[in-house]
Design an enzyme around this catalytic site. Structure first.
Site, PDB file in Angstrom:
ATOM      1  CG  HIS A 201      44.097 -18.243  53.068  1.00  0.00           C
ATOM      2  ND1 HIS A 201      43.599 -19.110  54.005  1.00  0.00           N
ATOM      3  CD2 HIS A 201      45.004 -17.472  53.723  1.00  0.00           C
ATOM      4  CE1 HIS A 201      44.161 -18.895  55.179  1.00  0.00           C
ATOM      5  NE2 HIS A 201      45.022 -17.904  55.036  1.00  0.00           N
TER       6      HIS A 201
ATOM      7  CD  GLU B  22      40.882 -12.157  58.078  1.00  0.00           C
ATOM      8  OE1 GLU B  22      40.678 -13.136  58.819  1.00  0.00           O
ATOM      9  OE2 GLU B  22      41.061 -12.278  56.846  1.00  0.00           O
ATOM     10  CG  HIS B  23      45.124 -10.729  58.594  1.00  0.00           C
ATOM     11  ND1 HIS B  23      44.379 -11.427  57.655  1.00  0.00           N
ATOM     12  CD2 HIS B  23      45.141 -11.488  59.714  1.00  0.00           C
ATOM     13  CE1 HIS B  23      43.977 -12.563  58.184  1.00  0.00           C
ATOM     14  NE2 HIS B  23      44.419 -12.633  59.431  1.00  0.00           N
TER      15      HIS B  23
ATOM     16  CG  ASP C 201      46.764 -16.192  59.975  1.00  0.00           C
ATOM     17  OD1 ASP C 201      45.902 -15.441  60.453  1.00  0.00           O
ATOM     18  OD2 ASP C 201      47.052 -16.224  58.766  1.00  0.00           O
TER      19      ASP C 201
ATOM     20  CG  HIS D 235       4.958   0.345  81.985  1.00  0.00           C
ATOM     21  ND1 HIS D 235       4.172  -0.451  81.186  1.00  0.00           N
ATOM     22  CD2 HIS D 235       6.252  -0.056  81.783  1.00  0.00           C
ATOM     23  CE1 HIS D 235       4.943  -1.293  80.513  1.00  0.00           C
ATOM     24  NE2 HIS D 235       6.213  -1.078  80.864  1.00  0.00           N
TER      25      HIS D 235
ATOM     26  CD  GLN E  20      46.145 -13.792  54.833  1.00  0.00           C
ATOM     27  OE1 GLN E  20      47.239 -13.984  55.345  1.00  0.00           O
ATOM     28  NE2 GLN E  20      45.023 -14.055  55.475  1.00  0.00           N
TER      29      GLN E  20
END
Length: 433
Positions: free
Chosen positions: A262, A329-330, A363, A422, A259
């Site tokens: 990235h 996230e993961h 992914d 109403h 990861q």
């Protein structure tokens, strides 16, 4: 709880060079606001001017059908097979998700009927990132999911590259055609998002814009939200591994490094109740990074040195608490008793159970969507799914036998609220009934 691998701050420079996060965010926001206003007012001409300047692409913005066909023919057969296989998994998972939502009708009281319908948005736009990596997987995840949801018009934009004959890389064009994109533009950044939102270059105006991008893309989506729907505001990608003494240190280290490639703003965490594992992973990770080619090696090294954390806690209950606090996230579990972990963990974008289930599978190819909440947003939202492209709309029908009580209750509540008009609409139905 202790942190055996604390964060290390990046070196500071002088005041002129060291912009605060707030000032950097303000600059991004101002740039996005200015460009969106210019493009909305100036239309395609303004968008094209920004694209020529920022994308550096002098070719056609709308990728022609014959260029897409030529690009598809250039994609190697083994890569096409891989993309096709991943597309089938993602399609089947999205179809299974779609099946969990159904239209329905219920008679709430005798003669009082209500129900729901599921209607896809008319037009969706997918942003497919370019930059350092060519994101085939983002094209798969966004366009496939919209197609399964039943969206009839799906536009895609992607930053052009000088080494791609049609601007957009061949493999991405093949993927977009396979997944069902109806039109593709070679345009990126804020101008690409604007083209989707404002319906430029022959696109329909998008009702929903999805897909990850850089800070400028995310800010443009944020500023347009309300006028269009968006999937989420994605920050830097992240991963958290929870692992016990049964985990293999090299596997854990490589999964974290995977990861990190990235880029330098990618946070990664290991949470463990094994000090021995923590120390072993801290030793293994630098070697995993050193074995990478460039530019992956430098990107991963910066992320590991600046943002990696190895957190030791007393037991697995504390591991769960820490993982839920971070809400990654993961979330990858490399520990014994996977069923217990699946039942106990509560805050994550996507869960990967067991050492075999690496995050890279999710992914790229396994099926569940990879557009996921980041920066702790998993505490309150999930990732991209067919549900994002569907509107759950409701309807009701009133038969004569339901009118007396329904009208009486409506009029009483309305008058108590001070809403006399109403109440009178209810009275009228009661009198006519």
């Amino acid at each position: 709880m202790t942190e055996s691998f604390p964060k290390r701050s990046l070196p500071r420079t002088d005041a002129a060079e060291q912009a605060s996060p707030n000032s950097a965010a303000q600059t991004v926001a101002q740039t996005a606001a200015r460009m969106l206003a210019e493009i909305e007012a100036g239309g395609e001409e303004a968008a094209l001017a920004h694209a020529r300047k920022l994308d550096g692409w002098q070719g056609e913005i709308v990728v022609p059908d014959d260029a897409i066909e030529a690009a598809c023919a250039r994609v190697p057969a083994d890569l096409r097979d891989a993309i096709d296989w991943a597309h089938e998994n993602i399609t089947r998972f999205a179809e299974a998700q779609r099946a969990t939502l159904t239209e329905m009708e219920v008679e709430l009281r005798p003669g009082l009927f209500a129900g729901q319908r599921l209607l896809p948005v008319a037009a969706a736009g997918a942003y497919v990132p370019g930059g350092r990596y060519s994101h085939i997987a983002s094209a798969l995840m966004t366009v496939t999911t919209a197609r399964v949801a039943g969206v009839p018009q799906i536009s895609a934009v992607s930053p052009p590259r000088a080494d791609a004959p049609a601007g957009v890389p061949d493999a991405i064009l093949y993927t977009l055609k396979l997944c069902g994109a109806t039109k593709v533009l070679a345009i990126g950044g804020i101008q690409g998002v604007a083209a989707l939102a404002f319906g430029l270059f022959g696109l329909p105006k998008s009702d929903m814009i999805v897909g990850p991008g850089n800070d400028y893309v995310t800010e443009a989506k944020r500023q347009l939200f309300g006028r269009v729907g968006i999937d989420m505001l994605a920050g830097p990608t992240d991963v958290l591994v929870v692992a016990d003494a049964t985990a293999d240190p090299h596997t854990v280290a490589l999964d974290l490094v995977g990861q990190c490639e990235h880029g330098p703003n990618t946070p990664v965490w290991l949470v463990t109740d094994s000090p021995a594992l923590a120390e072993a992973v801290a030793r293994e990770a630098p070697a995993c990074i050193a074995a990478l080619p460039e530019p992956n090696r430098s990107a991963a090294a910066l992320a590991w040195e600046g943002l990696a954390q190895i957190i030791t806690v007393p037991d697995r209950a504390a591991m769960v608490a820490e993982a839920d606090r971070i809400a990654p996230e993961h979330l990858h579990v490399q520990a014994a008793d996977l069923d217990w972990w699946k039942a106990s963990l509560n805050a994550y974008g996507s869960l990967f159970l067991g050492p075999e289930a690496t995050v890279a599978f999710g992914d790229k190819a396994s099926g569940p969507n990879h557009v996921l909440p980041t920066s702790g947003a998993a505490r309150y939202t999930g990732g991209l799914s067919v549900h994002k492209f569907l509107r759950t709309v409701t309807w009701q029908r009133v038969a004569p036998e339901a009118l007396p009580r329904l009208a009486d209750v409506t009029a009483r509540i309305s008058r108590h609220e001070g809403m006399e008009a109403h109440a009178r609409t209810a009275d009228l139905r009661l009198k006519r009934g």
